[in-house]
Design a protein around this motif. Structure first.
Motif, short mmCIF file in Angstrom:
data_model
loop_
_atom_site.label_atom_id
_atom_site.label_comp_id
_atom_site.label_asym_id
_atom_site.label_seq_id
_atom_site.Cartn_x
_atom_site.Cartn_y
_atom_site.Cartn_z
N THR A 128 0.80 -1.22 0.00
CA THR A 128 0.00 0.00 0.00
C THR A 128 0.84 1.27 0.00
O THR A 128 0.36 2.33 -0.41
CB THR A 128 -0.93 0.03 1.22
OG1 THR A 128 -0.15 -0.16 2.42
CG2 THR A 128 -1.97 -1.08 1.13
N ASP A 129 2.08 1.19 0.48
CA ASP A 129 2.94 2.39 0.49
C ASP A 129 3.94 2.37 -0.66
O ASP A 129 4.92 3.12 -0.64
CB ASP A 129 3.67 2.51 1.83
CG ASP A 129 4.52 1.29 2.15
OD1 ASP A 129 4.48 0.31 1.37
OD2 ASP A 129 5.23 1.31 3.17
N ASP A 130 3.68 1.52 -1.65
CA ASP A 130 4.53 1.41 -2.84
C ASP A 130 5.94 0.93 -2.53
O ASP A 130 6.88 1.18 -3.29
CB ASP A 130 4.59 2.73 -3.61
CG ASP A 130 3.51 2.81 -4.70
OD1 ASP A 130 2.89 1.77 -4.97
OD2 ASP A 130 3.31 3.89 -5.26
N GLY A 138 -3.45 -3.05 -3.07
CA GLY A 138 -3.71 -1.61 -2.95
C GLY A 138 -2.51 -0.73 -3.23
O GLY A 138 -2.47 0.42 -2.77
N ALA A 139 -1.53 -1.23 -3.99
CA ALA A 139 -0.36 -0.43 -4.31
C ALA A 139 -0.74 0.69 -5.27
O ALA A 139 -1.25 0.40 -6.36
CB ALA A 139 0.73 -1.30 -4.92
#
Length: 271
Positions: free
Chosen positions: A211-213, A249-250
């Motif tokens: 999610t935070d790449d 969710g990236a």
């Protein structure tokens, strides 16, 4: 044993030493084996093992040997790098497997190793030594090269400073070479590990983003080294990794145009 020998081990350290005595090569151990491998007196090992059996962390076989119990699997499944990641990845791993009928793997980094969370294999696929829950040295695997290349610099330096285990004559054993390879992987966005673990196989790997790449895992396709054009498999592996990243969710995966995703998707046929 990982505790500090300068002081007596705590109860928790003794328990972990006993559990750490089990390996893929030794999944069943006698009480004497456990005592010796954990470095504990037999009476201490007996007391702790009895409690672990009572709680379901260990199971006692009819021949008197012990093995890891299902309760530990239940606890391990709560790890954010465990079942939830595996469940998000499985549809894409299965698609990649159906497109290639080769070995498909999902792994995370636990320096200096990678830990495999899942593997799908075909009956006629090339032999692989990895297994779910198993470990291999990160520098010698496709998934490991991807994970190291995207790890913080201090993590990379810790691996570069340590001896690099050799599995075959083609395993990277030079820190200078490993540094160059990691730079190439960061630039290209994928890794090809050529006959580093076994001389009969090579792997193509790509990163999975969270999610935070940041890179949270990697997937790979392990194929025969003989007669395989590894680069032709890169788009399929990267497309599967991108699908998992999107499922997690990236943001970078969500920004990719649908047309590019279709272009990279595995073909619906076996090679």
């Amino acid at each position: 044993m990982r505790h500090n020998a300068a002081r007596p081990p705590s109860v928790a350290e003794r328990v972990l030493d006993l559990l750490g005595a089990f390996t893929s090569d030794r999944p069943k151990l006698t009480l004497s084996d456990l005592s010796r491998r954990a470095g504990l007196p037999l009476s201490t090992a007996h007391r702790i093992v009895a409690e672990l059996v009572r709680r379901g962390a260990l199971e006692r076989e009819e021949d008197g040997r012990y093995r890891v119990g299902l309760w530990l699997w239940e606890v391990a499944s709560l790890s954010p790098h465990g079942m939830s990641l595996r469940e998000s990845a499985m549809p894409f791993l299965e698609d990649l497997y159906e497109a290639t009928h080769q070995n498909v793997q999902l792994a995370v980094l636990d320096v200096p190793d990678v830990v495999y969370l899942e593997r799908i294999s075909a009956r006629g696929a090339v032999n692989v030594v990895s297994r779910p829950g198993g470990r291999l040295a990160a520098h010698a695997t496709g998934v490991g090269l991807v994970l190291l290349a995207n790890a913080p610099s201090e993590v990379q330096e810790s691996v570069l400073a340590a001896p690099l285990k050799r599995y075959t004559a083609r395993t990277i054993s030079s820190p200078a070479k490993l540094r160059r390879v990691l730079a190439d992987v960061r630039r290209d966005g994928y890794a090809i590990s050529d006959r580093q673990i076994e001389l009969v196989s090579m792997s193509v790997a790509a990163p999975v983003y969270g999610t935070d790449d940041t890179v949270v895992a990697a997937i790979s396709l392990v194929v025969p080294a003989e007669g395989t054009d590894a680069r032709s498999l890169v788009p399929a592996v990267r497309a599967a990794a991108r699908g998992i990243s999107r499922s997690l969710g990236a943001p970078r995966a969500a920004r990719m145009p649908a047309s590019a995703e279709r272009k990279s998707r595995p073909a619906d046929r076996s090679p």
